[in-house]
Design a protein around this motif. Structure first.
Motif, PDB file in Angstrom:
ATOM      1  N   ARG A 216      21.337 -26.615  -8.646  1.00  0.00           N
ATOM      2  CA  ARG A 216      22.415 -25.672  -8.910  1.00  0.00           C
ATOM      3  C   ARG A 216      21.821 -24.327  -9.315  1.00  0.00           C
ATOM      4  O   ARG A 216      20.837 -24.265 -10.038  1.00  0.00           O
ATOM      5  CB  ARG A 216      23.311 -26.194 -10.031  1.00  0.00           C
ATOM      6  CG  ARG A 216      23.902 -27.546  -9.702  1.00  0.00           C
ATOM      7  CD  ARG A 216      25.407 -27.511  -9.778  1.00  0.00           C
ATOM      8  NE  ARG A 216      25.967 -28.748  -9.277  1.00  0.00           N
ATOM      9  CZ  ARG A 216      26.389 -29.732 -10.052  1.00  0.00           C
ATOM     10  NH1 ARG A 216      26.326 -29.626 -11.362  1.00  0.00           N
ATOM     11  NH2 ARG A 216      26.901 -30.813  -9.515  1.00  0.00           N
ATOM     12  N   PRO A 217      22.438 -23.247  -8.888  1.00  0.00           N
ATOM     13  CA  PRO A 217      21.895 -21.924  -9.240  1.00  0.00           C
ATOM     14  C   PRO A 217      22.104 -21.602 -10.717  1.00  0.00           C
ATOM     15  O   PRO A 217      23.019 -22.105 -11.359  1.00  0.00           O
ATOM     16  CB  PRO A 217      22.708 -20.967  -8.360  1.00  0.00           C
ATOM     17  CG  PRO A 217      23.985 -21.690  -8.097  1.00  0.00           C
ATOM     18  CD  PRO A 217      23.633 -23.162  -8.068  1.00  0.00           C
ATOM     19  N   VAL A 218      21.236 -20.755 -11.216  1.00  0.00           N
ATOM     20  CA  VAL A 218      21.364 -20.259 -12.585  1.00  0.00           C
ATOM     21  C   VAL A 218      22.560 -19.318 -12.611  1.00  0.00           C
ATOM     22  O   VAL A 218      22.745 -18.504 -11.708  1.00  0.00           O
ATOM     23  CB  VAL A 218      20.073 -19.527 -13.003  1.00  0.00           C
ATOM     24  CG1 VAL A 218      20.224 -18.884 -14.362  1.00  0.00           C
ATOM     25  CG2 VAL A 218      18.901 -20.491 -12.982  1.00  0.00           C
ATOM     26  N   THR A 219      23.382 -19.428 -13.630  1.00  0.00           N
ATOM     27  CA  THR A 219      24.610 -18.629 -13.680  1.00  0.00           C
ATOM     28  C   THR A 219      24.412 -17.272 -14.342  1.00  0.00           C
ATOM     29  O   THR A 219      25.239 -16.395 -14.190  1.00  0.00           O
ATOM     30  CB  THR A 219      25.712 -19.403 -14.428  1.00  0.00           C
ATOM     31  OG1 THR A 219      25.224 -19.752 -15.729  1.00  0.00           O
ATOM     32  CG2 THR A 219      26.094 -20.663 -13.677  1.00  0.00           C
ATOM     33  N   ASP A 220      23.328 -17.113 -15.101  1.00  0.00           N
ATOM     34  CA  ASP A 220      23.071 -15.857 -15.796  1.00  0.00           C
ATOM     35  C   ASP A 220      22.186 -14.946 -14.947  1.00  0.00           C
ATOM     36  O   ASP A 220      21.363 -15.424 -14.175  1.00  0.00           O
ATOM     37  CB  ASP A 220      22.371 -16.117 -17.133  1.00  0.00           C
ATOM     38  CG  ASP A 220      23.262 -16.846 -18.120  1.00  0.00           C
ATOM     39  OD1 ASP A 220      24.453 -16.487 -18.209  1.00  0.00           O
ATOM     40  OD2 ASP A 220      22.771 -17.753 -18.806  1.00  0.00           O
ATOM     41  N   PRO A 221      22.334 -13.628 -15.106  1.00  0.00           N
ATOM     42  CA  PRO A 221      21.422 -12.701 -14.432  1.00  0.00           C
ATOM     43  C   PRO A 221      19.979 -12.967 -14.882  1.00  0.00           C
ATOM     44  O   PRO A 221      19.756 -13.488 -15.981  1.00  0.00           O
ATOM     45  CB  PRO A 221      21.892 -11.328 -14.895  1.00  0.00           C
ATOM     46  CG  PRO A 221      23.274 -11.520 -15.403  1.00  0.00           C
ATOM     47  CD  PRO A 221      23.358 -12.931 -15.888  1.00  0.00           C
TER      48      PRO A 221
ATOM     49  N   ARG B 200      27.533 -28.245 -19.431  1.00  0.00           N
ATOM     50  CA  ARG B 200      26.539 -29.170 -18.884  1.00  0.00           C
ATOM     51  C   ARG B 200      26.905 -29.492 -17.445  1.00  0.00           C
ATOM     52  O   ARG B 200      28.059 -29.781 -17.140  1.00  0.00           O
ATOM     53  CB  ARG B 200      26.572 -30.453 -19.742  1.00  0.00           C
ATOM     54  CG  ARG B 200      25.456 -31.371 -19.466  1.00  0.00           C
ATOM     55  CD  ARG B 200      25.459 -32.492 -20.481  1.00  0.00           C
ATOM     56  NE  ARG B 200      24.472 -33.475 -20.106  1.00  0.00           N
ATOM     57  CZ  ARG B 200      24.284 -34.605 -20.747  1.00  0.00           C
ATOM     58  NH1 ARG B 200      25.018 -34.890 -21.785  1.00  0.00           N
ATOM     59  NH2 ARG B 200      23.381 -35.434 -20.333  1.00  0.00           N
ATOM     60  N   PRO B 201      25.908 -29.437 -16.546  1.00  0.00           N
ATOM     61  CA  PRO B 201      26.213 -29.742 -15.135  1.00  0.00           C
ATOM     62  C   PRO B 201      26.598 -31.204 -14.969  1.00  0.00           C
ATOM     63  O   PRO B 201      26.072 -32.061 -15.661  1.00  0.00           O
ATOM     64  CB  PRO B 201      24.918 -29.416 -14.391  1.00  0.00           C
ATOM     65  CG  PRO B 201      23.852 -29.351 -15.421  1.00  0.00           C
ATOM     66  CD  PRO B 201      24.511 -29.108 -16.739  1.00  0.00           C
ATOM     67  N   LEU B 202      27.515 -31.461 -14.085  1.00  0.00           N
ATOM     68  CA  LEU B 202      27.989 -32.843 -13.857  1.00  0.00           C
ATOM     69  C   LEU B 202      27.247 -33.488 -12.738  1.00  0.00           C
ATOM     70  O   LEU B 202      26.791 -32.978 -11.813  1.00  0.00           O
ATOM     71  CB  LEU B 202      29.478 -32.839 -13.574  1.00  0.00           C
ATOM     72  CG  LEU B 202      30.319 -32.220 -14.691  1.00  0.00           C
ATOM     73  CD1 LEU B 202      31.772 -32.156 -14.258  1.00  0.00           C
ATOM     74  CD2 LEU B 202      30.202 -33.021 -15.970  1.00  0.00           C
TER      75      LEU B 202
ATOM     76  N   ARG C 275      19.990 -28.541 -20.490  1.00  0.00           N
ATOM     77  CA  ARG C 275      21.025 -28.168 -19.506  1.00  0.00           C
ATOM     78  C   ARG C 275      20.420 -27.347 -18.371  1.00  0.00           C
ATOM     79  O   ARG C 275      20.776 -27.522 -17.207  1.00  0.00           O
ATOM     80  CB  ARG C 275      22.141 -27.377 -20.184  1.00  0.00           C
ATOM     81  CG  ARG C 275      23.001 -28.220 -21.070  1.00  0.00           C
ATOM     82  CD  ARG C 275      24.084 -27.416 -21.743  1.00  0.00           C
ATOM     83  NE  ARG C 275      24.809 -28.276 -22.671  1.00  0.00           N
ATOM     84  CZ  ARG C 275      26.008 -28.000 -23.129  1.00  0.00           C
ATOM     85  NH1 ARG C 275      26.615 -26.891 -22.772  1.00  0.00           N
ATOM     86  NH2 ARG C 275      26.596 -28.816 -23.961  1.00  0.00           N
ATOM     87  N   ARG C 276      19.520 -26.462 -18.714  1.00  0.00           N
ATOM     88  CA  ARG C 276      18.850 -25.652 -17.694  1.00  0.00           C
ATOM     89  C   ARG C 276      18.043 -26.549 -16.750  1.00  0.00           C
ATOM     90  O   ARG C 276      18.081 -26.390 -15.535  1.00  0.00           O
ATOM     91  CB  ARG C 276      17.943 -24.624 -18.350  1.00  0.00           C
ATOM     92  CG  ARG C 276      17.290 -23.710 -17.353  1.00  0.00           C
ATOM     93  CD  ARG C 276      16.392 -22.692 -18.065  1.00  0.00           C
ATOM     94  NE  ARG C 276      15.801 -21.802 -17.106  1.00  0.00           N
ATOM     95  CZ  ARG C 276      14.721 -22.087 -16.387  1.00  0.00           C
ATOM     96  NH1 ARG C 276      14.130 -23.234 -16.511  1.00  0.00           N
ATOM     97  NH2 ARG C 276      14.241 -21.212 -15.527  1.00  0.00           N
ATOM     98  N   LEU C 277      17.305 -27.507 -17.306  1.00  0.00           N
ATOM     99  CA  LEU C 277      16.521 -28.436 -16.489  1.00  0.00           C
ATOM    100  C   LEU C 277      17.426 -29.295 -15.607  1.00  0.00           C
ATOM    101  O   LEU C 277      17.098 -29.556 -14.444  1.00  0.00           O
ATOM    102  CB  LEU C 277      15.648 -29.327 -17.371  1.00  0.00           C
ATOM    103  CG  LEU C 277      14.477 -28.640 -18.054  1.00  0.00           C
ATOM    104  CD1 LEU C 277      13.837 -29.564 -19.081  1.00  0.00           C
ATOM    105  CD2 LEU C 277      13.453 -28.174 -17.033  1.00  0.00           C
ATOM    106  N   GLU C 278      18.557 -29.726 -16.144  1.00  0.00           N
ATOM    107  CA  GLU C 278      19.497 -30.515 -15.348  1.00  0.00           C
ATOM    108  C   GLU C 278      20.029 -29.710 -14.167  1.00  0.00           C
ATOM    109  O   GLU C 278      20.121 -30.218 -13.045  1.00  0.00           O
ATOM    110  CB  GLU C 278      20.664 -30.993 -16.218  1.00  0.00           C
ATOM    111  CG  GLU C 278      20.296 -32.088 -17.172  1.00  0.00           C
ATOM    112  CD  GLU C 278      21.402 -32.415 -18.153  1.00  0.00           C
ATOM    113  OE1 GLU C 278      22.331 -31.590 -18.326  1.00  0.00           O
ATOM    114  OE2 GLU C 278      21.328 -33.495 -18.758  1.00  0.00           O
TER     115      GLU C 278
END
Length: 154
Positions: A58-63, A152-154, A49-52
């Motif tokens: 898309r930006p990372v959502t976690d600090p 999961r990113p769409l 999911r991170r790689l996608e």
């Protein structure tokens, strides 16, 4: 289909590339099938999911400290039960984050139920804010919950 070169058979470049692509495509197909059936370890799903997200721009959502901490734990997915034996000092070195940021990240992950912290020797629960720098701890991650909180990113 092969050429003789110095007494050895040589596979032409185009054939070698086509063979490599065929093998990689088969591996991707198996991975995608296993992923769709939920057969992949949750840590692997987190990494995918991170790689996608990264590939989609898309930006990372976690600090940053939380992202580094989760990546560090995901890379150690061979540990039984999702547990990582470590210390705050080791996490600082592994993630390039400072103790205060890591305590904050661990606090937020703990509040969300995504991780639990235990002293390794006694098994007693410990709060992230009370965590000594050198104490050996067991960091137990709930990868299923982590993934459900990061769609999961769409």
């Amino acid at each position: 289909m092969t050429k003789k070169s110095w007494g050895h058979d040589v596979i032409p470049r185009e054939v070698a590339i086509a063979n490599a692509r065929r093998v990689l495509d088969a591996a991707r197909t198996r991975r995608d099938r296993d992923r769709a059936l939920g057969r992949l370890p949750q840590q692997v799903e987190f990494m995918l999911r991170r790689l996608e997200r990264e590939q989609l721009g898309r930006p990372v959502t976690d600090p940053p400290a939380m992202e580094a901490l989760l990546l560090h734990c995901a890379r150690g997915w061979e540990h039984s039960g999702g547990a990582t034996h470590t210390s705050l000092r080791q996490l600082e070195q592994a993630t390039d984050s400072n103790a205060a940021d890591l305590r904050d990240a661990l606090h937020h992950l703990g509040a969300a139920g995504e991780v639990r912290l235990h002293y390794a020797k006694t098994g007693a629960l410990v709060k992230a804010k009370d965590l000594p720098v050198r104490a050996v701890l067991e960091l137990v991650t709930d990868w299923s919950l982590i993934n459900s909180n990061r769609p999961r990113p769409l």
